[in-house]
Design a protein around this motif. Structure first.
Motif, PDB file in Angstrom:
ATOM      1  N   VAL A  82       0.814  -1.212   0.000  1.00 24.81           N
ATOM      2  CA  VAL A  82       0.000   0.000   0.000  1.00 24.81           C
ATOM      3  C   VAL A  82       0.850   1.265   0.000  1.00 24.81           C
ATOM      4  N   ALA A  83       1.932   1.297   0.774  1.00 21.33           N
ATOM      5  CA  ALA A  83       2.747   2.519   0.838  1.00 21.33           C
ATOM      6  C   ALA A  83       3.420   2.796  -0.499  1.00 21.33           C
ATOM      7  N   MET A  84       4.024   1.773  -1.104  1.00 21.33           N
ATOM      8  CA  MET A  84       4.681   1.977  -2.391  1.00 21.33           C
ATOM      9  C   MET A  84       3.666   2.232  -3.495  1.00 21.33           C
ATOM     10  N   ALA A  85       2.529   1.550  -3.440  1.00 20.70           N
ATOM     11  CA  ALA A  85       1.486   1.773  -4.442  1.00 20.70           C
ATOM     12  C   ALA A  85       0.993   3.216  -4.381  1.00 20.70           C
ATOM     13  N   THR A  86       0.862   3.760  -3.175  1.00 24.16           N
ATOM     14  CA  THR A  86       0.454   5.158  -3.029  1.00 24.16           C
ATOM     15  C   THR A  86       1.471   6.087  -3.685  1.00 24.16           C
ATOM     16  N   ARG A  87       2.745   5.820  -3.461  1.00 27.60           N
ATOM     17  CA  ARG A  87       3.790   6.634  -4.087  1.00 27.60           C
ATOM     18  C   ARG A  87       3.706   6.550  -5.611  1.00 27.60           C
ATOM     19  N   ALA A  88       3.497   5.346  -6.141  1.00 29.26           N
ATOM     20  CA  ALA A  88       3.388   5.173  -7.592  1.00 29.26           C
ATOM     21  C   ALA A  88       2.177   5.911  -8.146  1.00 29.26           C
ATOM     22  N   ILE A  89       1.041   5.763  -7.486  1.00 29.49           N
ATOM     23  CA  ILE A  89      -0.176   6.451  -7.932  1.00 29.49           C
ATOM     24  C   ILE A  89       0.024   7.958  -7.939  1.00 29.49           C
ATOM     25  N   ASP A  90       0.593   8.486  -6.860  1.00 27.41           N
ATOM     26  CA  ASP A  90       0.817   9.931  -6.780  1.00 27.41           C
ATOM     27  C   ASP A  90       1.726  10.428  -7.904  1.00 27.41           C
ATOM     28  N   SER A  91       2.696   9.594  -8.300  1.00 28.30           N
ATOM     29  CA  SER A  91       3.596  10.004  -9.382  1.00 28.30           C
ATOM     30  C   SER A  91       2.868  10.069 -10.723  1.00 28.30           C
ATOM     31  N   VAL A  92       1.880   9.220 -10.912  1.00 32.25           N
ATOM     32  CA  VAL A  92       1.080   9.272 -12.140  1.00 32.25           C
ATOM     33  C   VAL A  92       0.166  10.494 -12.121  1.00 32.25           C
ATOM     34  N   LEU A  93      -0.451  10.753 -10.990  1.00 33.42           N
ATOM     35  CA  LEU A  93      -1.376  11.890 -10.891  1.00 33.42           C
ATOM     36  C   LEU A  93      -0.657  13.229 -10.961  1.00 33.42           C
ATOM     37  N   ALA A  94       0.667  13.220 -10.755  1.00 29.58           N
ATOM     38  CA  ALA A  94       1.455  14.461 -10.818  1.00 29.58           C
ATOM     39  C   ALA A  94       1.971  14.755 -12.227  1.00 29.58           C
ATOM     40  N   GLN A  95       1.537  13.986 -13.221  1.00 36.83           N
ATOM     41  CA  GLN A  95       2.005  14.186 -14.585  1.00 36.83           C
ATOM     42  C   GLN A  95       1.587  15.543 -15.141  1.00 36.83           C
ATOM     43  N   ASP A  96       2.448  16.114 -15.995  1.00 35.86           N
ATOM     44  CA  ASP A  96       2.061  17.358 -16.669  1.00 35.86           C
ATOM     45  C   ASP A  96       1.229  17.091 -17.925  1.00 35.86           C
ATOM     46  N   TYR A  97       0.994  15.823 -18.240  1.00 34.14           N
ATOM     47  CA  TYR A  97       0.118  15.467 -19.361  1.00 34.14           C
ATOM     48  C   TYR A  97      -1.333  15.647 -18.908  1.00 34.14           C
ATOM     49  N   PRO A  98      -2.168  16.350 -19.692  1.00 30.60           N
ATOM     50  CA  PRO A  98      -3.477  16.778 -19.195  1.00 30.60           C
ATOM     51  C   PRO A  98      -4.611  15.769 -19.311  1.00 30.60           C
ATOM     52  N   ASN A  99      -4.417  14.641 -19.983  1.00 28.66           N
ATOM     53  CA  ASN A  99      -5.562  13.754 -20.242  1.00 28.66           C
ATOM     54  C   ASN A  99      -5.146  12.301 -20.001  1.00 28.66           C
ATOM     55  N   LEU A 100      -5.349  11.855 -18.771  1.00 28.72           N
ATOM     56  CA  LEU A 100      -4.928  10.502 -18.416  1.00 28.72           C
ATOM     57  C   LEU A 100      -5.947   9.846 -17.500  1.00 28.72           C
ATOM     58  N   GLU A 101      -5.899   8.535 -17.485  1.00 30.00           N
ATOM     59  CA  GLU A 101      -6.606   7.760 -16.476  1.00 30.00           C
ATOM     60  C   GLU A 101      -5.650   6.700 -15.949  1.00 30.00           C
ATOM     61  N   LEU A 102      -5.834   6.313 -14.698  1.00 29.65           N
ATOM     62  CA  LEU A 102      -5.013   5.293 -14.063  1.00 29.65           C
ATOM     63  C   LEU A 102      -5.918   4.158 -13.627  1.00 29.65           C
ATOM     64  N   LEU A 103      -5.586   2.951 -14.082  1.00 26.96           N
ATOM     65  CA  LEU A 103      -6.361   1.771 -13.729  1.00 26.96           C
ATOM     66  C   LEU A 103      -5.510   0.895 -12.807  1.00 26.96           C
ATOM     67  N   VAL A 104      -5.921   0.812 -11.549  1.00 27.32           N
ATOM     68  CA  VAL A 104      -5.196   0.048 -10.541  1.00 27.32           C
ATOM     69  C   VAL A 104      -5.929  -1.267 -10.321  1.00 27.32           C
ATOM     70  N   VAL A 105      -5.204  -2.371 -10.504  1.00 27.76           N
ATOM     71  CA  VAL A 105      -5.803  -3.694 -10.309  1.00 27.76           C
ATOM     72  C   VAL A 105      -5.144  -4.353  -9.107  1.00 27.76           C
TER      73      VAL A 105
END
Length: 300
Positions: A20-43
């Motif tokens: 959970v701790a590392m997954a949170t870090r990974a998710i936050d890094s995706v949400l911090a992208q400067d690309y304006p149109n993304l979705e993140l699918l976590v399984v």
């Protein structure tokens, strides 16, 4: 970024299990992208800890993140394939739950994309905790022949989702080399790949929770990988795969054997392995320095 351009949706897939701790870090890094149109699918691959409630509660208000939970653990490849099947983007790329995106990753990959290439990847960073090492940070068009010599792309690439679906996604029967197998099939089907020098993906190798690179099943998976792609391989490719296996097994390499192997290219890699064997103490010191830092050299 240019707000006037219609940036296509990029779907990022991420399998996770009990991190959970590392997954949170990974998710936050995706949400911090400067690309304006993304979705993140976590399984979530049927985690047995609090990963599922923790992550779903934390990101419940972020519409860019969608969560899926496997009813039983089926492994990372099945989780990736589940995410790709659910994705809505024109393009897909991935992240492992113990790694990180640098903020410009998606924008740099998309800006480098050209349909004449099967996929786009980049150089990447190995983070040992105290030290970092950048790998493959050189612009290159990677052909099938060179890819079969050595996995010179990376474990993640930007590719059209339709292409992944045509190839039925990742091979769930492989215990390792799933990404290598995937990109070999993509390049074989759709042409050379492009690698850009901008190292925008960080592989965190300093933690002690284990990576597939340390799996005892790796040798069996390599044998399976070579057998699967043997029809595509030249003698040069096959010899270089056998050299890679020798490295995985940490087998000795004599000078005459080295000189014979150098006929098939990858001379720097092979000389480096030869010299590493001859100076094993220095190699061990280097590994300790990378993982523990200077202070770690003096601790038992």
């Amino acid at each position: 970024m240019n707000s006037q351009q219609n940036w296509p949706l990029i779907s990022v897939y991420m399998p996770t299990f009990n991190r959970v701790a590392m997954a949170t870090r990974a998710i936050d890094s995706v949400l911090a992208q400067d690309y304006p149109n993304l979705e993140l699918l976590v399984v979530d691959d049927s985690s047995t800890d609090d990963t599922w409630p923790s992550l779903t509660n934390k990101y419940v208000n972020d519409e860019r993140v969608r969560f899926f939970r496997q009813p039983e653990g089926k492994g990372a490849c099945a989780a990736r394939n589940r995410a790709i099947s659910e994705a809505k983007g024109e393009f897909v790329t991935g992240i492992d739950d113990d790694d990180e995106f640098l903020p410009q990753r998606l924008s740099s990959l998309y800006q480098a994309y050209d349909p004449q290439y099967s996929c786009v990847c980049s150089g990447y960073i190995w983070d040992y905790g105290s030290f970092r090492k950048t790998l493959f940070a050189v612009d290159e068009v990677v052909t099938l022949s060179s890819l079969l010599d050595l996995h010179s792309l990376s474990n993640q690439a930007l590719v059209q989702r339709d292409r992944m679906l045509q190839l039925q996604g990742f091979d769930e029967s492989l215990a390792a080399f799933q990404d290598y197998d995937m990109w070999v099939r993509v390049v074989a089907a759709f042409g050379p790949a492009r690698r850009i020098s901008n190292a925008s993906y960080k592989v965190n190798v300093g933690h002690e929770l284990g990576r597939i690179t340390n799996s005892p099943k790796r040798l069996d998976a390599h044998k399976q990988f070579v057998a699967k792609h043997r029809p595509l391989m030249s003698e040069r490719n096959l010899q270089n795969q056998m050299f890679y296996r020798l490295m995985m097994e940490k087998q000795p390499l004599g000078l005459l054997e080295l000189l014979g192997q150098c006929r098939y290219g990858l001379q720097k890699l092979k000389w480096r392995y030869y010299l590493k064997q001859k100076m094993a103490w220095l190699s061990n010191l280097r590994i300790r320095l990378f993982s523990k830092g200077l202070a770690g050299l003096f601790k038992k």
